[in-house]
Design a protein around this motif. Structure first.
Motif, PDB file in Angstrom:
ATOM      1  N   GLY A   1       8.217  26.372 -34.332  1.00 34.05           N
ATOM      2  CA  GLY A   1       7.215  27.406 -34.499  1.00 34.05           C
ATOM      3  C   GLY A   1       7.862  28.754 -34.726  1.00 34.05           C
ATOM      4  N   LEU A   2       7.034  29.763 -35.009  1.00 35.36           N
ATOM      5  CA  LEU A   2       7.557  31.110 -35.258  1.00 35.36           C
ATOM      6  C   LEU A   2       8.437  31.594 -34.112  1.00 35.36           C
ATOM      7  CD1 LEU A   2       4.765  33.357 -36.844  1.00 35.36           C
ATOM      8  CD2 LEU A   2       6.992  32.756 -37.805  1.00 35.36           C
ATOM      9  N   ALA A   3       8.022  31.294 -32.883  1.00 34.71           N
ATOM     10  CA  ALA A   3       8.773  31.779 -31.721  1.00 34.71           C
ATOM     11  C   ALA A   3      10.150  31.149 -31.611  1.00 34.71           C
ATOM     12  CB  ALA A   3       7.974  31.522 -30.438  1.00 34.71           C
ATOM     13  N   SER A   4      10.366  30.040 -32.287  1.00 33.90           N
ATOM     14  CA  SER A   4      11.668  29.358 -32.223  1.00 33.90           C
ATOM     15  C   SER A   4      12.547  29.663 -33.427  1.00 33.90           C
ATOM     16  CB  SER A   4      11.457  27.839 -32.106  1.00 33.90           C
ATOM     17  OG  SER A   4      10.913  27.317 -33.310  1.00 33.90           O
ATOM     18  N   THR A   5      12.178  30.658 -34.235  1.00 33.83           N
ATOM     19  CA  THR A   5      12.930  30.962 -35.455  1.00 33.83           C
ATOM     20  C   THR A   5      14.387  31.282 -35.157  1.00 33.83           C
ATOM     21  OG1 THR A   5      10.923  31.808 -36.525  1.00 33.83           O
ATOM     22  CG2 THR A   5      13.033  32.428 -37.500  1.00 33.83           C
ATOM     23  N   SER A   6      14.636  32.121 -34.163  1.00 34.45           N
ATOM     24  CA  SER A   6      16.018  32.479 -33.829  1.00 34.45           C
ATOM     25  C   SER A   6      16.802  31.253 -33.376  1.00 34.45           C
ATOM     26  CB  SER A   6      16.038  33.556 -32.748  1.00 34.45           C
ATOM     27  OG  SER A   6      17.358  33.978 -32.484  1.00 34.45           O
ATOM     28  N   ASP A   7      16.170  30.374 -32.591  1.00 35.48           N
ATOM     29  CA  ASP A   7      16.846  29.154 -32.143  1.00 35.48           C
ATOM     30  C   ASP A   7      17.187  28.253 -33.326  1.00 35.48           C
ATOM     31  OD1 ASP A   7      16.627  29.964 -29.506  1.00 35.48           O
ATOM     32  OD2 ASP A   7      14.767  28.853 -29.149  1.00 35.48           O
ATOM     33  N   ALA A   8      16.296  28.210 -34.323  1.00 37.66           N
ATOM     34  CA  ALA A   8      16.566  27.402 -35.514  1.00 37.66           C
ATOM     35  C   ALA A   8      17.763  27.954 -36.275  1.00 37.66           C
ATOM     36  CB  ALA A   8      15.329  27.350 -36.407  1.00 37.66           C
ATOM     37  N   PHE A   9      17.867  29.275 -36.374  1.00 35.25           N
ATOM     38  CA  PHE A   9      19.044  29.893 -36.999  1.00 35.25           C
ATOM     39  C   PHE A   9      20.310  29.471 -36.255  1.00 35.25           C
ATOM     40  CE2 PHE A   9      16.166  32.213 -39.471  1.00 35.25           C
ATOM     41  CZ  PHE A   9      16.798  33.114 -40.310  1.00 35.25           C
ATOM     42  N   ASP A  10      20.273  29.518 -34.934  1.00 36.29           N
ATOM     43  CA  ASP A  10      21.445  29.153 -34.135  1.00 36.29           C
ATOM     44  C   ASP A  10      21.829  27.699 -34.368  1.00 36.29           C
ATOM     45  OD1 ASP A  10      21.567  31.692 -33.061  1.00 36.29           O
ATOM     46  OD2 ASP A  10      20.454  31.159 -31.246  1.00 36.29           O
ATOM     47  N   ALA A  11      20.833  26.819 -34.446  1.00 36.78           N
ATOM     48  CA  ALA A  11      21.110  25.391 -34.646  1.00 36.78           C
ATOM     49  C   ALA A  11      21.785  25.155 -35.990  1.00 36.78           C
ATOM     50  CB  ALA A  11      19.810  24.592 -34.551  1.00 36.78           C
ATOM     51  N   LEU A  12      21.342  25.850 -37.024  1.00 35.54           N
ATOM     52  CA  LEU A  12      21.946  25.678 -38.342  1.00 35.54           C
ATOM     53  C   LEU A  12      23.359  26.244 -38.386  1.00 35.54           C
ATOM     54  CD1 LEU A  12      18.821  26.503 -40.507  1.00 35.54           C
ATOM     55  CD2 LEU A  12      19.940  24.277 -40.326  1.00 35.54           C
ATOM     56  N   LEU A  13      23.586  27.363 -37.721  1.00 35.34           N
ATOM     57  CA  LEU A  13      24.924  27.945 -37.690  1.00 35.34           C
ATOM     58  C   LEU A  13      25.898  27.058 -36.921  1.00 35.34           C
ATOM     59  CD1 LEU A  13      24.079  31.702 -37.145  1.00 35.34           C
ATOM     60  CD2 LEU A  13      25.438  30.776 -39.026  1.00 35.34           C
ATOM     61  N   ALA A  14      25.394  26.286 -35.973  1.00 31.76           N
ATOM     62  CA  ALA A  14      26.259  25.421 -35.167  1.00 31.76           C
ATOM     63  C   ALA A  14      26.735  24.198 -35.932  1.00 31.76           C
ATOM     64  CB  ALA A  14      25.525  24.991 -33.901  1.00 31.76           C
ATOM     65  N   GLY A  15      26.137  23.936 -37.091  1.00 31.10           N
ATOM     66  CA  GLY A  15      26.520  22.752 -37.850  1.00 31.10           C
ATOM     67  C   GLY A  15      25.865  21.518 -37.259  1.00 31.10           C
ATOM     68  N   GLY A  16      26.590  20.455 -37.160  1.00 31.76           N
ATOM     69  CA  GLY A  16      26.026  19.232 -36.610  1.00 31.76           C
ATOM     70  C   GLY A  16      25.131  18.532 -37.603  1.00 31.76           C
ATOM     71  N   ASP A  17      24.048  17.925 -37.100  1.00 31.85           N
ATOM     72  CA  ASP A  17      23.197  17.094 -37.935  1.00 31.85           C
ATOM     73  C   ASP A  17      22.094  17.873 -38.648  1.00 31.85           C
ATOM     74  OD1 ASP A  17      24.696  14.970 -37.058  1.00 31.85           O
ATOM     75  OD2 ASP A  17      23.266  14.329 -35.530  1.00 31.85           O
ATOM     76  N   ALA A  18      21.847  19.117 -38.265  1.00 31.27           N
ATOM     77  CA  ALA A  18      20.759  19.884 -38.869  1.00 31.27           C
ATOM     78  C   ALA A  18      21.070  20.214 -40.328  1.00 31.27           C
ATOM     79  CB  ALA A  18      20.524  21.172 -38.085  1.00 31.27           C
TER      80      ALA A  18
END
Length: 355
Positions: free
Chosen positions: A329-346
Protein backbone atom coordinates in the motif's frame (compact mmCIF):
# COMPACT_ATOMS: atom_id res chain seq x y z
CA UNK A 1 -5.52 13.75 0.35
CA UNK A 2 -2.84 11.20 1.22
CA UNK A 3 0.37 10.72 -0.75
CA UNK A 4 3.78 9.11 -0.37
CA UNK A 5 6.07 12.15 -0.60
CA UNK A 6 9.83 12.29 -1.19
CA UNK A 7 11.33 15.00 0.97
CA UNK A 8 14.94 15.36 2.15
CA UNK A 9 15.86 11.85 1.01
CA UNK A 10 12.94 10.15 2.80
CA UNK A 11 9.60 8.87 1.53
CA UNK A 12 6.81 9.31 4.05
CA UNK A 13 3.02 9.62 4.09
CA UNK A 14 1.76 13.18 4.06
CA UNK A 15 -1.32 15.26 3.28
CA UNK A 16 -1.13 17.14 -0.02
CA UNK A 17 -3.65 19.36 -1.85
CA UNK A 18 -6.00 17.63 -4.26
CA UNK A 19 -5.04 18.35 -7.87
CA UNK A 20 -7.35 20.57 -9.93
CA UNK A 21 -7.50 19.82 -13.68
CA UNK A 22 -6.75 22.66 -16.03
CA UNK A 23 -8.11 22.81 -19.56
CA UNK A 24 -6.93 19.77 -21.50
CA UNK A 25 -6.24 17.65 -18.39
CA UNK A 26 -8.15 14.80 -16.75
CA UNK A 27 -8.36 13.78 -13.10
CA UNK A 28 -7.44 10.16 -12.37
CA UNK A 29 -7.09 7.81 -9.43
CA UNK A 30 -3.88 5.74 -9.47
CA UNK A 31 -4.66 2.04 -9.13
CA UNK A 32 -1.13 0.58 -9.11
CA UNK A 33 2.33 1.96 -9.75
CA UNK A 34 5.69 0.24 -10.07
CA UNK A 35 9.08 1.32 -8.76
CA UNK A 36 12.07 1.53 -11.10
CA UNK A 37 15.81 1.86 -10.63
CA UNK A 38 15.74 5.59 -11.34
CA UNK A 39 13.25 5.99 -8.48
CA UNK A 40 15.67 4.26 -6.13
CA UNK A 41 18.47 6.58 -7.16
CA UNK A 42 16.24 9.64 -6.93
CA UNK A 43 15.38 8.86 -3.32
CA UNK A 44 18.94 8.31 -2.14
CA UNK A 45 20.91 10.56 -4.53
CA UNK A 46 18.43 13.20 -5.66
CA UNK A 47 20.96 16.00 -6.06
CA UNK A 48 23.19 13.84 -8.26
CA UNK A 49 20.35 12.69 -10.50
CA UNK A 50 18.78 16.13 -10.77
CA UNK A 51 22.11 17.77 -11.56
CA UNK A 52 22.72 15.26 -14.32
CA UNK A 53 19.29 15.78 -15.92
CA UNK A 54 19.59 19.53 -15.66
CA UNK A 55 23.02 19.40 -17.33
CA UNK A 56 21.46 17.31 -20.10
CA UNK A 57 18.98 20.12 -20.71
CA UNK A 58 15.77 18.77 -19.15
CA UNK A 59 14.25 21.92 -17.63
CA UNK A 60 11.11 20.10 -16.39
CA UNK A 61 12.94 17.77 -14.05
CA UNK A 62 12.39 18.13 -10.31
CA UNK A 63 14.39 20.34 -7.97
CA UNK A 64 15.91 18.13 -5.24
CA UNK A 65 15.29 20.62 -2.41
CA UNK A 66 11.53 20.59 -2.97
CA UNK A 67 9.08 17.78 -2.18
CA UNK A 68 7.96 15.49 -4.98
CA UNK A 69 5.30 12.79 -5.32
CA UNK A 70 6.98 10.06 -7.33
CA UNK A 71 5.65 7.19 -9.46
CA UNK A 72 5.68 6.93 -13.27
CA UNK A 73 4.89 3.24 -14.03
CA UNK A 74 1.15 3.34 -13.48
CA UNK A 75 -2.34 2.26 -14.36
CA UNK A 76 -5.12 4.69 -13.36
CA UNK A 77 -8.89 5.03 -13.31
CA UNK A 78 -10.42 8.15 -14.83
CA UNK A 79 -12.43 10.18 -12.29
CA UNK A 80 -13.19 13.39 -14.21
CA UNK A 81 -12.69 13.10 -17.98
CA UNK A 82 -13.36 16.77 -18.66
CA UNK A 83 -13.71 17.43 -22.37
CA UNK A 84 -11.77 14.29 -23.35
CA UNK A 85 -13.25 11.19 -24.97
CA UNK A 86 -12.22 9.03 -22.01
CA UNK A 87 -15.22 7.75 -20.02
CA UNK A 88 -15.31 8.07 -16.25
CA UNK A 89 -14.32 4.75 -14.69
CA UNK A 90 -12.07 3.75 -17.59
CA UNK A 91 -8.70 2.21 -16.74
CA UNK A 92 -5.82 3.84 -18.58
CA UNK A 93 -2.07 3.74 -18.90
CA UNK A 94 -0.28 6.88 -20.00
CA UNK A 95 3.04 8.31 -21.01
CA UNK A 96 4.17 10.03 -17.80
CA UNK A 97 4.28 13.52 -19.28
CA UNK A 98 2.14 16.59 -18.76
CA UNK A 99 2.28 19.94 -20.51
CA UNK A 100 2.65 22.57 -17.80
CA UNK A 101 2.98 26.33 -18.12
CA UNK A 102 6.79 26.02 -18.14
CA UNK A 103 6.93 23.16 -20.67
CA UNK A 104 6.87 19.38 -20.45
CA UNK A 105 6.84 17.92 -16.93
CA UNK A 106 7.86 14.32 -16.23
CA UNK A 107 5.29 12.87 -13.84
CA UNK A 108 6.98 11.23 -10.89
CA UNK A 109 9.93 13.63 -11.16
CA UNK A 110 8.03 16.90 -11.12
CA UNK A 111 7.60 19.30 -8.21
CA UNK A 112 4.33 20.96 -9.31
CA UNK A 113 2.60 17.81 -10.65
CA UNK A 114 2.07 14.51 -8.87
CA UNK A 115 3.24 11.12 -9.99
CA UNK A 116 1.21 8.01 -9.09
CA UNK A 117 1.89 7.72 -5.34
CA UNK A 118 -1.05 9.90 -4.21
CA UNK A 119 -4.77 9.20 -4.17
CA UNK A 120 -5.36 11.43 -7.23
CA UNK A 121 -3.28 12.78 -10.10
CA UNK A 122 -3.61 14.67 -13.37
CA UNK A 123 -3.09 13.16 -16.82
CA UNK A 124 -2.87 14.47 -20.36
CA UNK A 125 -5.67 12.66 -22.24
CA UNK A 126 -3.80 12.50 -25.55
CA UNK A 127 -1.08 10.51 -23.78
CA UNK A 128 -3.57 7.95 -22.37
CA UNK A 129 -4.40 4.49 -23.69
CA UNK A 130 -7.52 2.74 -22.45
CA UNK A 131 -6.93 -0.71 -20.95
CA UNK A 132 -9.12 -3.47 -22.44
CA UNK A 133 -11.04 -5.77 -20.12
CA UNK A 134 -8.85 -8.83 -20.62
CA UNK A 135 -5.70 -7.07 -19.37
CA UNK A 136 -5.22 -7.13 -15.57
CA UNK A 137 -4.47 -3.78 -13.95
CA UNK A 138 -1.13 -5.01 -12.58
CA UNK A 139 0.07 -6.10 -16.02
CA UNK A 140 -1.12 -2.90 -17.70
CA UNK A 141 1.12 -0.91 -15.32
CA UNK A 142 4.16 -2.61 -16.88
CA UNK A 143 3.67 -0.70 -20.15
CA UNK A 144 6.04 2.10 -19.16
CA UNK A 145 9.08 -0.01 -18.17
CA UNK A 146 8.46 -2.34 -21.11
CA UNK A 147 8.63 0.72 -23.38
CA UNK A 148 12.27 1.19 -22.35
CA UNK A 149 13.04 -2.33 -23.61
CA UNK A 150 11.04 -1.78 -26.82
CA UNK A 151 13.16 1.31 -27.49
CA UNK A 152 16.44 -0.42 -26.63
CA UNK A 153 15.75 -3.36 -28.94
CA UNK A 154 14.63 -1.05 -31.75
CA UNK A 155 17.75 1.11 -31.44
CA UNK A 156 20.01 -1.96 -31.40
CA UNK A 157 19.26 -2.83 -35.00
CA UNK A 158 17.99 -6.24 -33.93
CA UNK A 159 17.25 -8.74 -36.64
CA UNK A 160 17.05 -12.43 -37.45
CA UNK A 161 20.73 -12.49 -38.45
CA UNK A 162 21.92 -11.58 -34.92
CA UNK A 163 22.58 -13.45 -31.67
CA UNK A 164 21.99 -11.69 -28.37
CA UNK A 165 23.29 -11.43 -24.85
CA UNK A 166 21.58 -9.63 -21.98
CA UNK A 167 23.98 -8.79 -19.18
CA UNK A 168 22.09 -8.07 -15.96
CA UNK A 169 18.63 -9.56 -15.42
CA UNK A 170 16.99 -6.99 -13.21
CA UNK A 171 13.69 -5.59 -14.52
CA UNK A 172 15.26 -3.82 -17.51
CA UNK A 173 17.18 -6.89 -18.67
CA UNK A 174 14.18 -9.15 -18.18
CA UNK A 175 11.98 -6.81 -20.22
CA UNK A 176 14.62 -6.85 -22.98
CA UNK A 177 14.55 -10.67 -23.04
CA UNK A 178 10.75 -10.63 -23.19
CA UNK A 179 10.80 -8.12 -26.04
CA UNK A 180 13.33 -10.10 -28.07
CA UNK A 181 11.25 -13.25 -27.66
CA UNK A 182 8.01 -11.46 -28.52
CA UNK A 183 9.66 -10.46 -31.81
CA UNK A 184 10.79 -14.03 -32.43
CA UNK A 185 14.47 -13.08 -32.11
CA UNK A 186 17.26 -15.21 -30.68
CA UNK A 187 19.21 -17.06 -29.54
CA UNK A 188 19.55 -15.16 -26.26
CA UNK A 189 22.26 -15.57 -23.62
CA UNK A 190 21.43 -14.15 -20.16
CA UNK A 191 24.19 -13.31 -17.66
CA UNK A 192 23.15 -12.65 -14.06
CA UNK A 193 24.72 -13.39 -10.64
CA UNK A 194 21.40 -13.65 -8.75
CA UNK A 195 19.93 -17.18 -8.89
CA UNK A 196 16.29 -16.04 -8.68
CA UNK A 197 16.77 -13.64 -11.55
CA UNK A 198 18.52 -16.33 -13.59
CA UNK A 199 15.46 -18.52 -13.17
CA UNK A 200 13.25 -15.64 -14.26
CA UNK A 201 15.41 -15.05 -17.35
CA UNK A 202 14.93 -18.67 -18.36
CA UNK A 203 11.21 -18.42 -17.73
CA UNK A 204 10.99 -15.43 -20.06
CA UNK A 205 12.77 -17.25 -22.86
CA UNK A 206 16.57 -16.96 -22.60
CA UNK A 207 18.22 -19.95 -24.30
CA UNK A 208 21.19 -20.12 -21.94
CA UNK A 209 21.32 -18.49 -18.50
CA UNK A 210 24.64 -18.30 -16.66
CA UNK A 211 26.28 -16.58 -13.74
CA UNK A 212 29.05 -14.21 -14.87
CA UNK A 213 31.69 -16.57 -16.24
CA UNK A 214 33.89 -15.51 -19.15
CA UNK A 215 34.72 -18.98 -20.47
CA UNK A 216 31.06 -20.03 -20.71
CA UNK A 217 30.18 -16.84 -22.57
CA UNK A 218 33.12 -17.35 -24.91
CA UNK A 219 32.00 -20.91 -25.64
CA UNK A 220 28.48 -19.64 -26.39
CA UNK A 221 29.74 -17.16 -28.98
CA UNK A 222 32.25 -19.65 -30.44
CA UNK A 223 29.47 -22.18 -31.04
CA UNK A 224 27.63 -19.51 -33.00
CA UNK A 225 30.74 -18.81 -35.11
CA UNK A 226 31.32 -15.40 -33.52
CA UNK A 227 34.86 -15.36 -32.06
CA UNK A 228 35.94 -12.95 -29.32
CA UNK A 229 39.53 -12.59 -30.48
CA UNK A 230 40.78 -10.66 -33.48
CA UNK A 231 42.97 -13.45 -34.91
CA UNK A 232 40.21 -16.05 -34.54
CA UNK A 233 37.75 -13.71 -36.25
CA UNK A 234 40.09 -13.15 -39.21
CA UNK A 235 40.67 -16.89 -39.58
CA UNK A 236 37.04 -17.95 -39.17
CA UNK A 237 35.21 -19.54 -42.07
CA UNK A 238 32.14 -17.38 -42.82
CA UNK A 239 30.22 -20.55 -43.66
CA UNK A 240 30.59 -21.71 -40.05
CA UNK A 241 28.63 -18.78 -38.69
CA UNK A 242 25.15 -19.55 -37.34
CA UNK A 243 24.61 -15.81 -36.94
CA UNK A 244 26.38 -12.95 -38.69
CA UNK A 245 26.64 -10.53 -35.77
CA UNK A 246 26.26 -10.11 -32.02
CA UNK A 247 24.22 -7.62 -30.00
CA UNK A 248 24.84 -7.33 -26.26
CA UNK A 249 22.66 -5.33 -23.87
CA UNK A 250 24.31 -3.80 -20.81
CA UNK A 251 21.47 -3.73 -18.28
CA UNK A 252 23.69 -3.37 -15.23
CA UNK A 253 24.89 0.23 -15.15
CA UNK A 254 27.91 -0.10 -12.89
CA UNK A 255 31.49 1.17 -13.30
CA UNK A 256 33.68 -1.31 -15.14
CA UNK A 257 30.84 -3.07 -16.96
CA UNK A 258 31.47 -1.50 -20.36
CA UNK A 259 35.05 -2.75 -20.51
CA UNK A 260 34.08 -6.14 -19.13
CA UNK A 261 31.38 -6.56 -21.74
CA UNK A 262 33.72 -5.29 -24.46
CA UNK A 263 36.29 -7.91 -23.43
CA UNK A 264 33.70 -10.70 -23.61
CA UNK A 265 32.01 -9.45 -26.80
CA UNK A 266 32.62 -10.96 -30.25
CA UNK A 267 34.52 -8.92 -32.80
CA UNK A 268 32.23 -6.46 -34.56
CA UNK A 269 29.53 -6.60 -31.88
CA UNK A 270 27.13 -3.85 -30.91
CA UNK A 271 26.90 -3.06 -27.19
CA UNK A 272 23.63 -1.38 -26.27
CA UNK A 273 23.87 0.51 -22.98
CA UNK A 274 20.49 0.46 -21.21
CA UNK A 275 21.53 0.35 -17.55
CA UNK A 276 22.26 3.77 -16.07
CA UNK A 277 25.73 4.08 -14.57
CA UNK A 278 25.61 7.20 -12.39
CA UNK A 279 29.37 7.38 -11.90
CA UNK A 280 32.26 8.24 -14.18
CA UNK A 281 33.62 5.17 -15.93
CA UNK A 282 36.80 4.50 -17.87
CA UNK A 283 36.92 2.72 -21.21
CA UNK A 284 39.92 1.98 -23.42
CA UNK A 285 38.92 3.31 -26.84
CA UNK A 286 41.80 1.62 -28.67
CA UNK A 287 40.62 -1.79 -27.42
CA UNK A 288 37.09 -1.19 -28.66
CA UNK A 289 38.52 0.09 -31.93
CA UNK A 290 40.65 -3.02 -32.51
CA UNK A 291 37.59 -5.23 -32.01
CA UNK A 292 35.40 -2.92 -34.14
CA UNK A 293 32.86 -2.64 -31.33
CA UNK A 294 29.96 -0.23 -31.46
CA UNK A 295 28.54 1.48 -28.35
CA UNK A 296 24.89 2.53 -28.52
CA UNK A 297 23.49 4.47 -25.55
CA UNK A 298 19.69 4.49 -25.29
CA UNK A 299 17.28 6.43 -23.11
CA UNK A 300 13.50 6.37 -22.61
CA UNK A 301 11.20 5.80 -25.62
CA UNK A 302 8.92 7.51 -28.10
CA UNK A 303 5.11 7.71 -27.95
CA UNK A 304 4.97 5.15 -30.77
CA UNK A 305 7.19 2.77 -28.77
CA UNK A 306 4.96 3.21 -25.71
CA UNK A 307 1.98 2.21 -27.86
CA UNK A 308 3.94 -0.76 -29.22
CA UNK A 309 4.78 -1.88 -25.68
CA UNK A 310 1.14 -1.64 -24.66
CA UNK A 311 0.09 -3.60 -27.76
CA UNK A 312 2.56 -6.33 -26.77
CA UNK A 313 0.97 -6.49 -23.32
CA UNK A 314 -2.55 -6.64 -24.73
CA UNK A 315 -1.53 -9.41 -27.14
CA UNK A 316 -0.32 -11.69 -24.32
CA UNK A 317 -0.87 -10.31 -20.79
CA UNK A 318 0.35 -13.50 -19.12
CA UNK A 319 3.82 -13.18 -20.68
CA UNK A 320 4.99 -10.57 -18.16
CA UNK A 321 3.07 -11.68 -15.08
CA UNK A 322 6.06 -13.49 -13.47
CA UNK A 323 7.89 -10.17 -13.18
CA UNK A 324 5.51 -8.90 -10.49
CA UNK A 325 6.98 -10.20 -7.25
CA UNK A 326 5.25 -8.07 -4.64
CA UNK A 327 2.60 -5.52 -3.70
CA UNK A 328 2.20 -2.90 -1.02
CA UNK A 329 0.00 0.00 0.00
CA UNK A 330 0.94 3.68 -0.14
CA UNK A 331 2.14 3.56 3.47
CA UNK A 332 4.63 0.82 2.59
CA UNK A 333 6.23 2.70 -0.33
CA UNK A 334 9.47 3.42 1.54
CA UNK A 335 9.71 -0.22 2.66
CA UNK A 336 9.26 -1.34 -0.96
CA UNK A 337 12.14 0.93 -2.00
CA UNK A 338 14.31 -0.64 0.72
CA UNK A 339 13.40 -4.16 -0.41
CA UNK A 340 14.39 -3.42 -4.00
CA UNK A 341 17.66 -1.80 -2.97
CA UNK A 342 18.51 -4.87 -0.89
CA UNK A 343 18.43 -7.08 -3.97
CA UNK A 344 17.35 -10.63 -3.33
CA UNK A 345 14.26 -12.05 -5.00
CA UNK A 346 12.32 -8.79 -5.48
CA UNK A 347 12.01 -7.71 -9.11
CA UNK A 348 8.95 -5.52 -9.64
CA UNK A 349 6.96 -4.31 -6.63
CA UNK A 350 3.67 -2.54 -7.28
CA UNK A 351 2.18 0.06 -4.95
CA UNK A 352 -1.61 -0.01 -4.63
CA UNK A 353 -2.72 3.58 -4.11
CA UNK A 354 -6.02 2.64 -2.45
CA UNK A 355 -4.49 0.18 0.03
Amino acid sequence: MKAAVLRDGRIAMDEVPEPVPAAGQVLACPLVCGICGSDLHARDHASHLCGLLHRAGFRGFMHPARPVVMGHEFCCEIIEPGSSDLPAGARVVALPFLNGPDGVELLGYSNPYYGAFPEQMLLQPEFCLQVPGHVPTDIAALAEPLSVAVHAVAESGAGADAAYAVVGCGPVGLFVIARLRALGLGPVLAVEPNASRRRMAGQLGADLVIAPQADMAEAWWADLGLPLGLSDAMAADPASRKRSRAILFDCVGKPGMLMRIATEAPVGATIVVVGTCMESDAIEPAFLLQKSLRLQFVFAYSPAEFREAFAMICDNPARLSPLITGHGGLASTSDAFDALLAGGDAIKILINADA
